[in-house]
Enzyme design. Structure first.
Site, PDB file in Angstrom:
ATOM      1  N   HIS A   1      34.519  -7.238  -0.713  1.00 28.92           N
ATOM      2  CA  HIS A   1      33.319  -8.278  -1.062  1.00 28.92           C
ATOM      3  C   HIS A   1      32.246  -7.523   0.109  1.00 28.92           C
ATOM      4  O   HIS A   1      30.899  -8.151  -0.053  1.00 28.92           O
ATOM      5  CB  HIS A   1      33.659  -9.453  -0.321  1.00 28.92           C
ATOM      6  CG  HIS A   1      32.600 -10.715  -0.308  1.00 28.92           C
ATOM      7  ND1 HIS A   1      32.017 -10.843  -1.587  1.00 28.92           N
ATOM      8  CD2 HIS A   1      31.768 -11.319   0.314  1.00 28.92           C
ATOM      9  CE1 HIS A   1      30.923 -11.688  -1.394  1.00 28.92           C
ATOM     10  NE2 HIS A   1      30.870 -12.120   0.001  1.00 28.92           N
TER      11      HIS A   1
ATOM     12  N   SER B   1      26.075 -11.705  -0.389  1.00 25.82           N
ATOM     13  CA  SER B   1      26.828 -12.817  -0.491  1.00 25.82           C
ATOM     14  C   SER B   1      25.912 -14.111  -0.533  1.00 25.82           C
ATOM     15  O   SER B   1      25.167 -14.350  -1.411  1.00 25.82           O
ATOM     16  CB  SER B   1      27.789 -12.845   0.725  1.00 25.82           C
ATOM     17  OG  SER B   1      28.561 -13.779   1.095  1.00 25.82           O
TER      18      SER B   1
ATOM     19  N   ASP C   1      36.972  -8.673  -5.832  1.00 29.99           N
ATOM     20  CA  ASP C   1      36.557  -9.278  -4.799  1.00 29.99           C
ATOM     21  C   ASP C   1      37.109 -10.468  -4.667  1.00 29.99           C
ATOM     22  O   ASP C   1      37.197 -11.267  -5.479  1.00 29.99           O
ATOM     23  CB  ASP C   1      34.934  -9.316  -5.116  1.00 29.99           C
ATOM     24  CG  ASP C   1      34.169 -10.195  -3.870  1.00 29.99           C
ATOM     25  OD1 ASP C   1      34.732 -10.791  -3.193  1.00 29.99           O
ATOM     26  OD2 ASP C   1      32.912  -9.860  -3.949  1.00 29.99           O
TER      27      ASP C   1
END
Length: 292
Positions: free
Chosen positions: A272, A106, A243
């Site tokens: 995610h 991320s 996602d």
């Protein structure tokens, strides 16, 4: 750039753990994303440490400032990624890690790219999980969010952070994800200081690092031609097929920008955080990325 003050012991301040063989040729650095702690990698570590690699392996995990597990105050700024990139370089240097394979999830994906631009010799390869250089939509670019979407998200965080965290955790981990995975992310997300979480979210979702992606690929490629292994992808992107935070069109964009210097693999799972929702699938993809 001035780093946050952590006293004299950066390693303890960031809860650093180094596992595996002390004299290993390969060091893998696992960096978590927003709302997580190093516990994100709990289902990944056993698989990594048990996998035979010539020359041995060691793995480093740590917690970013502002995460639920950190005990000091940190006020994020709009230059959050740059501050964290400098912090990452300082940490690698303090631990005398001269070259690593960096796995950034991320927000940590772009942080790793910025760090590699600063000190490319420290990074043998970047593996970017759920990576996005830009979350906002623009003409000819689809990041997945309009400004109104983000304004509503920020407002919800400010009004009722714990309530927001509960709903956000389910949506981001995946509607089909096991409850235990959702609860784990909800626990670390809701454990953040609300003001810190909101400031970090704004820095993340309003960021734009599209120009840096192409630059870091070229920098690492130049390093490959100066004594490092060549002929393999210097940047590997691992993206799930569904996602909420990063649509597939973002991975298409990354594939276009990286060209031959990178590889994109779409995992046939949702969410995610595949490290939590589908650890076996994620671990298999990670091993492929490490060994290619």
């Amino acid at each position: 750039m001035q780093l946050p003050s952590f006293g004299d012991d950066l390693v303890n301040a960031l809860n650093v753990r180094v596992l595996g063989e002390d004299d290993a040729d390969c060091t893998i650095v696992l960096a978590h994303g927003f709302g997580c702690t190093q516990s994100l990698w709990d289902e990944v570590l056993p698989s990594l440490l048990s996998y035979p690699v010539e020359g041995g392996m060691r793995v480093m995990v740590f917690d970013w400032p502002g995460s639920a597990s950190t005990s000091f105050d940190f006020a994020p700024t709009s230059r959050l990624y740059h501050v964290f990139a400098d912090l990452l370089v300082s940490l690698l240097q303090e631990l005398e890690i001269r070259s690593c394979i960096y796995v950034g999830h991320s927000m940590s994906a772009m942080i790793g790219c910025l760090a590699a631009l600063t000190e490319p010799a420290l990074f043998r390869k970047l593996i970017l999980v759920g990576a996005s250089p830009r979350y906002l939509n623009e003409e000819a670019y689809y990041g997945g969010f309009e400004q109104d979407d983000l304004n509503n998200l920020f407002d919800a965080m400010a009004r009722d952070f714990c309530g927001w965290a509960e709903g956000f955790a389910r949506a981001v981990v995946g509607t089909d994800a096991p409850d235990v995975a959702v609860r784990k992310f909800e626990s670390t997300l809701s454990g953040m200081q609300p003001d810190t979480a909101l400031a970090m979210a704004k820095a993340i979702f309003l960021s734009d690092f599209r120009s840096d992606i192409g630059s870091v690929a070229k920098v690492l490629d130049a390093g490959s031609q100066n004594g490092k292994p060549s002929g393999t992808a210097n940047i590997v992107v691992l993206q799930t097929e569904k996602d909420l935070a990063v649509p597939l069109l973002v991975s298409d964009y990354l594939k276009m920008v990286l060209g031959d210097r990178g590889r994109v693999e779409v995992l046939q799972v949702e969410g995610h955080l595949p490290q939590l929702s589908a650890p076996e699938t994620f671990n298999s993809a990670l091993r492929r990325a490490l060994l290619e």
